[in-house]
Design a protein around this motif. Structure first.
Motif, mmCIF file in Angstrom:
data_model
loop_
_atom_site.group_PDB
_atom_site.id
_atom_site.type_symbol
_atom_site.label_atom_id
_atom_site.label_comp_id
_atom_site.label_asym_id
_atom_site.label_seq_id
_atom_site.Cartn_x
_atom_site.Cartn_y
_atom_site.Cartn_z
ATOM 1 N N GLN A 57 0.823 -1.207 0.000
ATOM 2 C CA GLN A 57 0.000 0.000 0.000
ATOM 3 C C GLN A 57 0.858 1.258 0.000
ATOM 4 O O GLN A 57 0.485 2.286 -0.571
ATOM 5 N N PHE A 58 2.016 1.192 0.643
ATOM 6 C CA PHE A 58 2.948 2.314 0.669
ATOM 7 C C PHE A 58 3.905 2.290 -0.526
ATOM 8 O O PHE A 58 4.835 3.086 -0.586
ATOM 9 N N GLY A 59 3.693 1.376 -1.443
ATOM 10 C CA GLY A 59 4.565 1.292 -2.603
ATOM 11 C C GLY A 59 5.941 0.766 -2.278
ATOM 12 O O GLY A 59 6.879 0.935 -3.073
ATOM 13 N N GLY A 60 6.090 0.131 -1.117
ATOM 14 C CA GLY A 60 7.381 -0.443 -0.745
ATOM 15 C C GLY A 60 8.394 0.570 -0.267
ATOM 16 O O GLY A 60 9.559 0.219 -0.038
ATOM 17 N N THR A 61 7.978 1.840 -0.071
ATOM 18 C CA THR A 61 8.903 2.874 0.405
ATOM 19 C C THR A 61 8.210 3.779 1.407
ATOM 20 O O THR A 61 6.993 3.991 1.348
ATOM 21 N N VAL A 62 9.002 4.338 2.315
ATOM 22 C CA VAL A 62 8.533 5.359 3.244
ATOM 23 C C VAL A 62 9.612 6.429 3.329
ATOM 24 O O VAL A 62 10.789 6.107 3.542
ATOM 25 N N ALA A 63 9.215 7.672 3.159
ATOM 26 C CA ALA A 63 10.149 8.797 3.242
ATOM 27 C C ALA A 63 11.365 8.581 2.335
ATOM 28 O O ALA A 63 12.501 8.908 2.700
ATOM 29 N N GLY A 64 11.121 8.002 1.175
ATOM 30 C CA GLY A 64 12.191 7.771 0.223
ATOM 31 C C GLY A 64 13.089 6.592 0.540
ATOM 32 O O GLY A 64 14.091 6.364 -0.147
ATOM 33 N N LYS A 65 12.735 5.817 1.555
ATOM 34 C CA LYS A 65 13.551 4.670 1.957
ATOM 35 C C LYS A 65 12.826 3.377 1.597
ATOM 36 O O LYS A 65 11.632 3.229 1.847
ATOM 37 N N GLU A 66 13.565 2.460 1.026
ATOM 38 C CA GLU A 66 12.983 1.177 0.645
ATOM 39 C C GLU A 66 12.697 0.331 1.879
ATOM 40 O O GLU A 66 13.520 0.236 2.796
ATOM 41 N N ILE A 67 11.517 -0.282 1.907
ATOM 42 C CA ILE A 67 11.155 -1.219 2.976
ATOM 43 C C ILE A 67 11.455 -2.626 2.479
ATOM 44 O O ILE A 67 10.882 -3.079 1.490
ATOM 45 N N THR A 68 12.380 -3.305 3.130
ATOM 46 C CA THR A 68 12.664 -4.702 2.793
ATOM 47 C C THR A 68 12.109 -5.596 3.899
ATOM 48 O O THR A 68 11.989 -5.181 5.049
ATOM 49 N N LEU A 69 11.764 -6.811 3.541
ATOM 50 C CA LEU A 69 11.072 -7.710 4.466
ATOM 51 C C LEU A 69 11.711 -9.083 4.465
ATOM 52 O O LEU A 69 11.933 -9.675 3.409
ATOM 53 N N GLU A 70 12.004 -9.579 5.652
ATOM 54 C CA GLU A 70 12.401 -10.971 5.860
ATOM 55 C C GLU A 70 11.359 -11.624 6.751
ATOM 56 O O GLU A 70 10.858 -11.002 7.697
ATOM 57 N N VAL A 71 11.016 -12.878 6.468
ATOM 58 C CA VAL A 71 9.967 -13.589 7.193
ATOM 59 C C VAL A 71 10.584 -14.704 8.025
ATOM 60 O O VAL A 71 11.432 -15.464 7.531
ATOM 61 N N GLY A 72 10.161 -14.807 9.283
ATOM 62 C CA GLY A 72 10.584 -15.881 10.165
ATOM 63 C C GLY A 72 9.410 -16.781 10.500
ATOM 64 O O GLY A 72 8.292 -16.299 10.750
ATOM 65 N N SER A 73 9.643 -18.078 10.520
ATOM 66 C CA SER A 73 8.582 -19.060 10.755
ATOM 67 C C SER A 73 8.647 -19.615 12.169
ATOM 68 O O SER A 73 9.723 -19.897 12.697
ATOM 69 N N SER A 74 7.449 -19.787 12.777
ATOM 70 C CA SER A 74 7.334 -20.452 14.077
ATOM 71 C C SER A 74 6.233 -21.493 13.982
ATOM 72 O O SER A 74 5.593 -21.653 12.952
ATOM 73 N N ASN A 75 6.003 -22.209 15.096
ATOM 74 C CA ASN A 75 4.956 -23.240 15.094
ATOM 75 C C ASN A 75 4.015 -23.095 16.287
ATOM 76 O O ASN A 75 3.451 -24.073 16.754
ATOM 77 N N ALA A 76 3.868 -21.859 16.788
ATOM 78 C CA ALA A 76 3.014 -21.517 17.932
ATOM 79 C C ALA A 76 3.665 -21.811 19.272
ATOM 80 O O ALA A 76 3.032 -21.615 20.313
ATOM 81 N N GLN A 77 4.924 -22.265 19.254
ATOM 82 C CA GLN A 77 5.649 -22.511 20.498
ATOM 83 C C GLN A 77 6.638 -21.379 20.750
ATOM 84 O O GLN A 77 7.300 -20.901 19.819
#
Length: 414
Positions: A57-77
């Motif tokens: 929704q933000f186009g992948g940027t805020v204030a001219g800075k790129e937003i990068t995303l890493e995902v971590g997986s859990s199993n509810a524990q």
């Protein structure tokens, strides 16, 4: 103040890029933790969809800075959530972490947050009460209601409107269901309702035959708080056993991840009253716009976004909105960013939200009943809205804390 839908059409977000250091001036590294394994895997997938929606929704940027995303997986524990957080923060350089999903995971991540004062943590959807009620962490923000808030008004609806004077409870055996059951029982029991039996089952339970056989025949209904595959297994086996008691449902039991699942067992939920941060038939423009954006971005997703997609979306939206207000400034241990995050009044698909002094959300909650549409789809039909529910459920903090920590036997319903 910029609201949820003032950033224009969502743009495509390219995920999975190599993480850049969190201190890089042109990049802000986000991490997201969700239950992508175990009984809540479908819910975790929905959570990540919510994160992706907000960033897109933000186009992948805020204030001219790129937003990068890493995902971590859990199993509810909790241990798997901590392992995911450590990797995201200590190896991938995440400056902002969204998650986790499950209640006891949230308690663990709150404690881990204390060891990382330079990182801001925004809860995903975990809803154990004490994550923020007692001994909160200064860098942990929960833009989502806890389990007791989720069911505000349901105890009253069950006793006064449905006329159920006694219920048995079937719920998973950990911190979030304790919180949700407390939120239901506190008003229900004060009105005169009785709870003769509570059945606490482990996460991932596959065989409910003993529980089903032990449900008292003289109760008026069964209050069920099970999520993911646990809910599907219980409903299937209760149907096969010829169970005929009406149900009252905790929010996760009537989430779209259940209502849109395969098989006919879910049909037992038709007519079931519930309360949740989500009502599928809500006609508010913010909710309907969110549904449309979800369906466009995830054509293979659920027919209607689940509460987990919504809650992860809102947390990420809050982070991005606060970042925009401070022009992406994360200096001085993110002091300006956290001040902006604390002061936000955010328009969301669930209505206006803000935070209390413990950085816990105040939000609307929706009472609804499960119906079947003409197209054969099960949805939660909005009955009424409980406005601006705070964590102490309208009590002053001292009175509410006197109830003590939620648990298997609190409240007692004497």
């Amino acid at each position: 103040m910029k609201t949820a839908y003032q950033n224009g059409t969502a743009l495509a977000l390219v995920l999975g890029l190599a993480a850049l250091p969190a201190f890089a001036q042109d990049t802000i590294q986000f991490g997201a933790i969700a239950t992508l394994e175990g009984p809540f895997a479908v819910l975790g997938q929905e959570g990540i969809r919510g994160v992706e929606m907000a960033i897109a929704q933000f186009g992948g940027t805020v204030a001219g800075k790129e937003i990068t995303l890493e995902v971590g997986s859990s199993n509810a524990q909790p241990d798997t959530a901590i392992a995911a957080a450590r990797k995201l923060v200590e190896q991938d350089g995440a400056a902002i972490v969204v998650g986790p999903l499950s209640g006891s995971e949230g308690l663990a991540i709150r404690d881990y947050a204390r060891t990382q004062p330079g990182v801001t943590f925004l809860n995903g959807a975990s809803a154990a009460q004490d994550t923020t009620l007692r001994n909160p962490a200064e860098n942990f923000f929960r833009w989502n209601p806890d389990g007791a808030q989720w069911v505000a008004g349901l105890g009253e609806l069950t006793y006064n409107e449905m006329g159920y004077e006694s219920v048995a409870i079937v719920a998973e055996d950990y911190s979030f269901p304790y919180t949700l059951v407390f939120g239901f029982m506190q008003p229900y029991c004060e009105l005169g309702g009785r709870v003769p039996e509570r059945f606490w089952v482990p996460l991932g339970t596959k065989d409910y035959s003993t529980v089903i056989a032990s449900i008292p025949q003289d109760v008026d209904a069964i209050f069920v708080t099970l999520g993911g595959s646990d809910a599907v297994n219980f409903l299937s086996q209760y149907q096969q056993a010829g169970g005929d008691k009406p149900l009252v449902a905790g929010s996760i039991t009537v989430d779209q991840s259940i209502l849109s699942s395969r098989g006919r067992a879910k049909e037992q939920l038709i007519g079931t009253p519930t309360a949740s941060p989500v009502a599928d038939t809500n006609t508010d423009a913010a909710w309907t716009s969110f549904v449309s954006a979800y369906q466009e971005q995830f054509p293979d997703g659920l027919p209607i976004p689940s509460l987990f997609a919504q809650e992860y979306y809102i947390s990420t939206l809050a982070a991005l909105t606060a970042l925009e207000e401070v022009d992406g400034d994360l200096s001085d241990d993110q002091a300006a960013f956290r001040a902006a995050l604390s002061a936000l009044e955010l328009q969301t698909p669930a209505g206006m939200r803000s935070l209390d002094e413990n950085r816990q959300v105040v939000t609307d909650i929706f009472l609804s009943q499960i119906i079947e549409t003409d197209e054969g789809q099960l949805v939660s039909q909005l009955i009424s809205t409980v406005p601006q529910v705070n964590q102490t459920l309208g009590f002053d903090r001292e009175t509410f804390l006197a109830y003590g920590e939620v648990g298997r036997d609190n409240p007692s319903c004497d």
